[in-house]
Write a protein that holds these residues in place. Structure first.
Motif, PDB file in Angstrom:
ATOM      1  N   GLY A   1      -8.198  -8.444  -7.752  1.00  0.00           N
ATOM      2  CA  GLY A   1      -9.126  -7.346  -7.479  1.00  0.00           C
ATOM      3  C   GLY A   1      -8.437  -6.101  -6.964  1.00  0.00           C
ATOM      4  N   GLN A   2      -7.365  -6.260  -6.192  1.00  0.00           N
ATOM      5  CA  GLN A   2      -6.633  -5.105  -5.691  1.00  0.00           C
ATOM      6  C   GLN A   2      -5.961  -4.345  -6.820  1.00  0.00           C
ATOM      7  OE1 GLN A   2      -3.917  -6.126  -2.594  1.00  0.00           O
ATOM      8  NE2 GLN A   2      -3.520  -4.012  -2.004  1.00  0.00           N
TER       9      GLN A   2
ATOM     10  N   SER B   1       0.826  -1.212   0.000  1.00  0.00           N
ATOM     11  CA  SER B   1       0.000   0.000   0.000  1.00  0.00           C
ATOM     12  C   SER B   1       0.856   1.255   0.000  1.00  0.00           C
ATOM     13  CB  SER B   1      -0.914  -0.006   1.230  1.00  0.00           C
ATOM     14  OG  SER B   1      -1.772  -1.126   1.214  1.00  0.00           O
TER      15      SER B   1
ATOM     16  N   HIS C   1      -8.593  -2.331  -8.517  1.00  0.00           N
ATOM     17  CA  HIS C   1      -8.903  -1.121  -7.747  1.00  0.00           C
ATOM     18  C   HIS C   1      -7.810  -0.070  -7.905  1.00  0.00           C
ATOM     19  CE1 HIS C   1     -10.417   1.392  -4.519  1.00  0.00           C
ATOM     20  NE2 HIS C   1      -9.230   1.333  -3.928  1.00  0.00           N
TER      21      HIS C   1
ATOM     22  N   GLU D   1      -8.094   1.644 -11.136  1.00  0.00           N
ATOM     23  CA  GLU D   1      -9.179   2.625 -11.120  1.00  0.00           C
ATOM     24  C   GLU D   1      -8.695   3.949 -10.522  1.00  0.00           C
ATOM     25  OE1 GLU D   1     -13.451   0.640 -10.693  1.00  0.00           O
ATOM     26  OE2 GLU D   1     -12.119   0.048  -9.088  1.00  0.00           O
ATOM     27  N   THR D   2      -7.842   3.853  -9.469  1.00  0.00           N
ATOM     28  CA  THR D   2      -7.274   5.071  -8.878  1.00  0.00           C
ATOM     29  C   THR D   2      -6.411   5.807  -9.888  1.00  0.00           C
ATOM     30  OG1 THR D   2      -7.284   3.990  -6.716  1.00  0.00           O
ATOM     31  CG2 THR D   2      -5.917   5.957  -6.955  1.00  0.00           C
TER      32      THR D   2
END
Length: 701
Positions: free
Chosen positions: A431-432, A289, A435, A438-439
Motif C-alpha cells: 500500500g505504501q 521516507s 501511495h 500516486e504522488t
C-alpha cells in the motif's frame, strides 16, 4: 552432617557465605548495621575480657604483695628470735641481773611480735601455734634459769639452761626457719601461678583480638562482596546496554535494594530493547521516507528546472521504478481527440519492447489502464498470467513481466495519462508503494501541465514580440509622417506671428501663438515617442566621439537659462578643473542633461538650480540639484518608467509627456552608466547620472 569436598574449600565457603548474606531478605542498610553492631559487640567482649584479665592480674599482684609482707614478717621473727636467743645466752652466761632483765624484756617484746604475726599470717596458724608453744616453753625456761641465777644456784641454772633453754631455742629457731621457708615456697608458687595466669590471659586476649579482627574482616568481606558483586554485574549489564545488547539479563541473588535495582535494570533493558526495535523500524521507515522525499525533490527540481516534457517524464518514471522496487516503468499521455493513451516515457525496458508498446493503441476500455482512468484510482494486476490479458498486457507478459501497477494521471475535469510500474515476480503491491506512485502521478500531471502552459506562453510571447515590433515600426513610421506636416504648420504659424503675411489682429495673433506653442509641444511628444520607439525596436544607436563635459553643461545651461531667469531662479554650473575628454554620444548626453535641468527649472518655483560635474572612480558624475517640492519615496522609482509623473496635477500644471526620464535612463544605460534620484519632500531633489569616461562600444538599447 558432613560437608562435601567442594564446600570445604575456602573459596566455596566464602562464596556460599556471600550468597547467603546476599539472599537475606533485608535492606542493605540493615545488613551493614548488623555487621557494624557485630563488630561493636566483639569490641565490647574484647574489652570485657581485657578488664577481666586486668582484674586477675591485680588480684595476683595483691597476693604477691601479701606474700612479700609475710616473708618480711617471717624474716623479722627469725631475726628477732636469733637476737633473743643470743641475748639470753649471753645474759645467762654472764649471769648479770641487768642483762637478764633486758633479755626478759626483749623476750616479752618477741611475744608481742608473735601476737601481731597471728594477724599477718592467718594461713600459718598451725606453725605459729607451735612457735607460740615453744616460745612459752623458752620463756618459762629462761625465767626459771634467771631465778636460779638470782638465787645463786648456778649449777642448777646451767643445767636448766642446757636441758631446757637451749633445746627450746633450737626448736624455736627451726620453727621460724620453717615459717620463712614456707612463705618463700608460697611466694615462688604464687609467682609461677601469676606467670601462668599472665600467659593464659595473654593468649585469651590475643585470641579474642585476632578472632575479632578476623571476624570483622570476614564480615566486611562478605558484606562488601554481597554488595560489590551485584554492582559489578549490574555495571557489566549497563555497559552491554550502552553497547546496544538488550537481549541479556542480569542475575542477582540479592533480596535487597540491589536485587530491586537489578530487576529494574532488566525491565529497563527489556523496554529499551523494545524501544530500540521500534526506533530501528521507525528509522528504517524514516530513511525510506527520506529517500522518497529526496526522489520527490529531484522530480520537483526536474519539473522546475526544465520544461521539456520528455526530460521530466523520464526522470519521474526512473525514480518511480527505483523507489517502488520494480523492474520497469512507463508513462502514457492521453489524447482527448483520439481517446487513446500514447506511450511518452519508459525506463528499464528494451527498445524492441518500447517499440511494440508504442505501436499498440490503448483505448479507454483497456482492462488495466482504462479501468484506472474510469475509476480514477490505482489498479494493480498481481499476475498477468492469470486470466485473459489485454493486447498491451500480452506484450508485457511476453517480455517476462507479471505484476503491474497502473496509476492514472488525472486533473479534476479530465484524464491526462497513466503511470505504470512492472516487475517480473507476481504478487500484490504494498500500500505504501501504491501511495508513493500516486504522488509520482501527481508530479507527472504537474509536469505535463507546465509543459503545455510553457508551450502556450512561448507561442504567446512570440506573438507579443511580433506585435511589439509592429507597434514600434508603426510608431516610428507615424512619427515621421506626423513630423512633416507638423513642421509645415509650425513654419506657417511662425511666419504669421512674424507678420510676413501682414500684421494680425491681437486676438488672432494670440490664437496663432497658442497654436504654435501647442504644435511645438506636440512635436516634442512626437520626437520622444520616436526615440522611445527606436529604443524598443533596437534601432537607436550612439554616435561615439570625443567630447568635453564642460560643453555639455554649457549647452544645457544656455537652453534653460531664459526660463530660469523668467522665474527668478538662480542657475549655476560648477565643472571641476582638468576634466579629461570623454568618449560617447555628446548629442544624446546633452539631451539627458537638458531634460534633467529643464525638469528642475520647470518644477522649482523659488530658490536655485545647480549643475555640478566632476570625476568619481573613473566615471563622470553630473548632478542637477534643485530646491523644488521634492519627490515622495514611493514615487522615486516610478518616475523613470514610461508615461509616469509624480501625479496628474503636476502634469496639468507643468505639462510634459512622462517620457523624458524614461528616455534619459535608456540613453545613460546605453552608455553603461546609471541614473538615480535623491529627494526629501519639501527639501528639493538631486538627480545624479554616472557614465564611464570612455565608452568603447555601443550598448544595445
Amino acid at each position: 552432617m558432613t560437608l562435601s569436598a567442594s564446600w570445604t574449600k575456602p573459596g566455596n565457603v566464602t562464596s556460599w557465605l556471600v550468597g547467603w548474606v546476599a539472599r537475606l531478605p533485608a535492606r542493605v542498610q540493615t545488613k551493614l548495621l548488623i555487621a557494624f553492631l557485630s563488630i561493636v559487640g566483639l569490641l565490647i567482649i574484647l574489652g570485657a575480657v581485657g578488664l577481666q584479665v586486668l582484674s586477675g592480674v591485680n588480684d595476683r599482684t595483691t597476693e604477691l604483695i601479701k606474700l612479700q609482707r609475710r616473708i618480711a614478717a617471717y624474716r623479722q621473727v627469725q631475726h628477732d628470735a636469733t637476737n633473743q636467743l643470743y641475748s639470753i645466752s649471753t645474759a645467762l652466761l654472764l649471769q648479770d641481773d641487768r642483762m637478764l632483765d633486758a633479755a626478759l624484756r626483749q623476750l616479752s617484746q618477741f611475744g608481742y611480735d608473735l601476737d601481731r604475726m597471728e594477724f599477718v599470717a592467718v594461713s600459718e596458724v598451725e606453725v605459729l601455734s607451735q612457735v607460740r608453744l615453744e616460745y612459752d616453753r623458752l620463756t618459762a625456761g629462761v625465767t626459771h634459769v634467771a631465778e636460779l641465777i638470782r638465787a645463786g644456784r648456778t649449777e642448777e641454772a646451767r643445767k636448766g639452761q642446757r636441758d631446757e633453754v637451749v633445746p627450746s631455742a633450737d626448736r624455736l629457731e627451726r620453727l621460724t626457719n620453717q615459717l620463712v621457708n614456707k612463705a618463700e615456697a608460697d611466694m615462688v608458687a604464687a609467682i609461677e601461678a601469676t606467670e601462668g595466669a599472665f600467659r593464659t590471659s595473654r593468649l585469651i586476649v590475643v585470641s579474642f583480638a585476632v578472632g575479632s579482627i578476623l571476624l570483622a574482616l570476614g564480615l566486611g568481606y562478605i558484606i562488601s562482596w554481597s554488595l560489590i558483586e551485584p554492582v559489578k554485574k549490574i555495571e557489566t549489564r549497563l555497559r552491554q546496554i550502552a553497547a546496544g545488547d538488550f537481549a541479556q539479563q542480569v542475575t542477582v541473588a540479592n533480596r535487597d535494594e540491589l536485587g530491586v535495582l537489578a530487576g529494574n535494570v532488566n525491565q529497563t533493558s527489556k523496554q529499551l530493547g523494545r524501544l530500540y526495535q521500534e526506533v530501528q523500524a521507525r528509522t528504517a521507515e524514516l530513511a525510506r521516507s527520506v529517500g522518497e522525499l529526496e526522489a520527490l525533490g529531484e522530480v520537483s527540481q526536474a519539473v522546475n528546472s526544465t520544461l521539456d516534457l520528455d526530460t521530466v517524464l523520464k526522470t519521474i518514471v526512473a525514480k518511480a521504478v527505483k523507489l517502488s522496487g520494480t523492474d520497469a516503468g512507463t508513462i502514457y499521455v492521453f489524447s482527448s481527440t483520439r481517446q487513446q493513451f500514447r506511450l511518452r516515457a519508459a525506463y528499464g525496458m528494451s527498445d524492441e519492447l518500447i517499440a511494440a508498446l508504442s505501436s499498440q493503441p490503448i483505448e479507454l476500455n483497456d482492462a488495466g489502464m482504462g479501468d484506472a482512468a474510469r475509476c480514477r484510482a490505482p489498479v494493480q494486476v498481481p499476475d498477468l498470467g492469470e486470466g485473459i490479458p489485454s493486447p498491451s498486457q500480452k506484450i508485457i507478459l511476453d517480455a517476462g513481466y507479471h505484476g503491474v501497477l497502473v496509476v492514472p494521471l488525472l486533473r479534476p475535469d479530465k484524464i491526462v495519462g497513466a503511470l505504470l510500474v512492472k516487475r517480473r515476480e507476481p504478487g500484490e503491491f504494498d500500500g505504501q508503494v501504491v501511495h508513493l506512485m500516486e504522488t509520482f502521478a501527481a508530479q507527472s500531471v504537474v509536469a505535463v501541465q507546465n509543459a503545455k502552459l510553457f508551450g502556450e506562453i512561448e507561442e504567446k510571447g512570440r506573438e507579443l514580440e511580433a506585435a511589439s515590433r509592429h507597434k514600434s515600426q508603426f510608431l516610428a513610421n507615424m512619427s515621421h509622417e506626423l513630423r512633416t506636416p507638423l513642421n509645415s504648420v509650425l513654419g506657417f504659424t511662425e511666419l504669421l506671428v512674424d507678420g510676413i503675411y501682414g500684421e494680425l489682429p491681437e486676438k488672432a495673433k494670440a490664437t496663432v501663438s497658442r497654436v504654435q506653442a501647442n504644435g511645438r509641444h506636440l512635436l516634442g511628444l512626437i520626437n520622444d515617442v520616436l526615440d522611445l520607439s527606436k529604443i524598443e525596436a533596437g534601432q537607436l544607436t550612439l554616435a561615439l566621439d570625443d567630447y568635453p563635459v564642460g560643453q555639455i553643461v554649457r549647452s544645457a545651461v544656455s537652453a534653460v537659462e531664459p526660463l530660469a531667469r523668467s522665474k527668478g531662479l538662480s542657475l549655476t554650473a560648477t565643472v571641476a578643473e582638468n576634466l579629461p575628454l570623454g568618449r560617447g554620444d555628446e548629442r544624446r548626453l546633452t539631451q539627458v542633461l537638458l531634460n534633467l535641468a529643464g525638469n528642475a527649472v520647470k518644477f522649482t518655483e523659488t530658490g536655485a538650480v545647480d549643475i555640478l560635474a566632476h570625476v568619481v572612480d573613473g566615471h563622470f558624475e553630473i548632478a542637477v540639484r534643485d530646491t523644488g517640492p521634492g519627490i515622495a519615496p514611493e514615487d522615486q522609482m516610478l518616475i523613470f518608467d514610461e508615461f509616469q509623473q509624480v501625479d496628474s496635477s503636476s502634469t496639468r500644471q507643468k505639462g510634459g509627456t512622462g517620457l523624458g526620464l524614461a528616455i534619459s535612463k535608456r540613453i545613460v544605460e546605453m552608455h553603461g552608466g546609471t541614473i538615480s534620484v535623491e529627494s526629501v519632500p519639501g527639501s528639493g531633489s538631486t538627480f545624479r547620472m554616472r557614465i564611464p569616461i570612455r565608452v568603447e562600444e555601443v550598448k544595445a538599447a
